[in-house]
Design an enzyme around this catalytic site. Structure first.
Site, mmCIF file in Angstrom:
data_model
loop_
_atom_site.group_PDB
_atom_site.id
_atom_site.type_symbol
_atom_site.label_atom_id
_atom_site.label_comp_id
_atom_site.label_asym_id
_atom_site.label_seq_id
_atom_site.Cartn_x
_atom_site.Cartn_y
_atom_site.Cartn_z
ATOM 1 N N GLY A 12 0.879 -1.089 0.033
ATOM 2 C CA GLY A 12 -0.038 0.191 0.110
ATOM 3 C C GLY A 12 0.830 1.320 -0.015
ATOM 4 N N ASN A 14 1.563 3.061 -2.458
ATOM 5 C CA ASN A 14 0.967 3.992 -3.648
ATOM 6 C C ASN A 14 -0.398 4.549 -2.838
ATOM 7 O OD1 ASN A 14 2.135 4.309 -6.467
ATOM 8 N ND2 ASN A 14 2.656 2.196 -5.873
ATOM 9 N N ARG A 66 -15.774 -16.352 -10.243
ATOM 10 C CA ARG A 66 -15.337 -14.812 -10.462
ATOM 11 C C ARG A 66 -16.512 -14.094 -10.593
ATOM 12 N NH1 ARG A 66 -10.563 -12.769 -12.678
ATOM 13 N NH2 ARG A 66 -11.670 -11.991 -14.345
ATOM 14 N N ASN A 108 -4.829 2.689 -13.533
ATOM 15 C CA ASN A 108 -3.811 1.792 -12.683
ATOM 16 C C ASN A 108 -2.582 2.512 -12.851
ATOM 17 O OD1 ASN A 108 -2.835 -0.770 -12.008
ATOM 18 N ND2 ASN A 108 -1.996 -0.871 -14.005
ATOM 19 N N HIS A 110 1.504 1.449 -13.096
ATOM 20 C CA HIS A 110 2.507 0.401 -13.425
ATOM 21 C C HIS A 110 3.733 0.780 -13.412
ATOM 22 C CE1 HIS A 110 3.460 -3.275 -15.464
ATOM 23 N NE2 HIS A 110 4.529 -2.751 -16.109
ATOM 24 N N GLU A 148 -10.078 -3.515 -21.345
ATOM 25 C CA GLU A 148 -10.110 -5.295 -21.287
ATOM 26 C C GLU A 148 -8.685 -5.696 -21.029
ATOM 27 O OE1 GLU A 148 -12.274 -3.217 -22.631
ATOM 28 O OE2 GLU A 148 -14.176 -3.599 -21.932
ATOM 29 N N ASP A 151 -2.350 -3.694 -18.760
ATOM 30 C CA ASP A 151 -1.783 -2.599 -19.013
ATOM 31 C C ASP A 151 -1.946 -1.960 -20.394
ATOM 32 O OD1 ASP A 151 0.757 -4.331 -17.285
ATOM 33 O OD2 ASP A 151 -0.828 -3.130 -16.427
ATOM 34 N N GLU A 181 6.337 6.814 -9.401
ATOM 35 C CA GLU A 181 4.776 6.185 -8.907
ATOM 36 C C GLU A 181 4.397 6.958 -7.704
ATOM 37 O OE1 GLU A 181 4.566 1.916 -7.945
ATOM 38 O OE2 GLU A 181 6.363 1.704 -8.812
HETATM 39 C C1 GRF Z 1 3.840 -0.775 -7.218
HETATM 40 O O1 GRF Z 1 5.140 -1.326 -7.637
HETATM 41 C C2 GRF Z 1 2.786 -0.667 -8.383
HETATM 42 O O2 GRF Z 1 3.368 0.045 -9.461
HETATM 43 C C3 GRF Z 1 2.521 -1.963 -8.941
HETATM 44 O O3 GRF Z 1 2.493 -2.731 -7.546
HETATM 45 C C4 GRF Z 1 3.332 -2.435 -6.882
HETATM 46 C C5 GRF Z 1 2.400 -2.036 -5.386
HETATM 47 O O4 GRF Z 1 2.882 -1.483 -4.431
HETATM 48 N N1 GRF Z 1 1.429 -2.054 -9.572
HETATM 49 P P1 GRF Z 1 2.219 -0.927 -3.211
HETATM 50 O O5 GRF Z 1 1.281 -1.910 -2.592
HETATM 51 O O6 GRF Z 1 1.583 0.447 -3.842
HETATM 52 O O7 GRF Z 1 3.305 -0.556 -2.120
#
Ligand code: GRF
Length: 209
Positions: A12, A14, A66, A108, A110, A148, A151, A181
């Protein structure tokens, strides 16, 4: 108030970057109304708890299939009133029903400069291992709308990060998080909240002021 639901699977950091941006005033008018993890005990849920943000674990394992899992996810997010769904390290492949339910309102983050080192199998450290293996001198991070594909959605913001001699995947991952990020995710949320970015006809429409 522009409401966001954040979907997480792990540490977490981010999510924390968005929490901190709201806290320091750089995300005015934005509120995290829900944090949902597919993993029981994900530290991201603890981060939400500490800040008093409504959070829960909705695990695919608790549902017969799902479709039932994503029905529960759609209901929880719609019930939160979120305007935007933010995938912050969320490792579950989304269903078409879920994407349709929030089309144009899912983003998202990435950890590479898409279209490099992305798509099926590229997540977490694997992304940075691939960049180091290929020998690129510059990598970075991308925020994109979710469609869909994996990335493949329209790119909103990217930020480059230099690779240094001797970088390990772990060292590079931390630098990409710190320098890219954690900066571009709040920036992208603010741009969308302010109506400066939207997804239209499968493209990201960016209105520069
Ligand atoms: C991050 O590197 C993000 O870019 C990727 O997964 C990781 C998640 O990290 N999608 P966190 O859980 O936000 O620390």
């Amino acid at each position: 108030m522009f409401k966001i639901a954040v979907l997480v699977s792990g540490g977490g950091t981010n999510l924390q970057a968005v929490i901190d941006a709201i806290g320091d005033g750089s995300l005015p008018g934005v509120e995290i109304v829900k944090v949902i993890s597919n993993k029981e005990g994900a530290y991201a849920l603890k981060r939400a708890d500490i800040c008093g943000i409504d959070n829960c674990c909705i695990s695919p394992k608790a549902y017969e299939d799902r479709a039932a899992y994503f029905d529960a996810m759609i209901e929880a997010i719609k019930g939160s009133g979120a305007d935007l769904v933010v995938l912050a390290g969320f490792l579950v492949v989304l269903s078409a029903e879920f994407i349709n339910a929030f089309r144009g309102r899912i983003i998202n983050i990435h950890p590479s400069l898409i279209p490099s080192f992305c798509g099926d199998g590229y997540y977490g450290l694997k992304v940075h291992e691939a960049a180091l293996r290929r020998g690129v001198k510059v990598t970075g991070a991308t925020v994109h709308f979710v469609d869909e594909g994996t990335d493949t959605g329209p790119i909103i913001i990217q930020k480059a990060v230099y690779i240094n001699n001797g970088d390990t995947p772990e060292v590079l991952q931390k630098r990409v998080m710190e320098q890219a990020e954690w900066k571009i995710l709040p920036e992208a949320i603010l741009a969308i909240a302010k109506g400066r970015v939207r997804m239209e006809d499968g493209r990201a429409i960016v209105i520069y002021e």
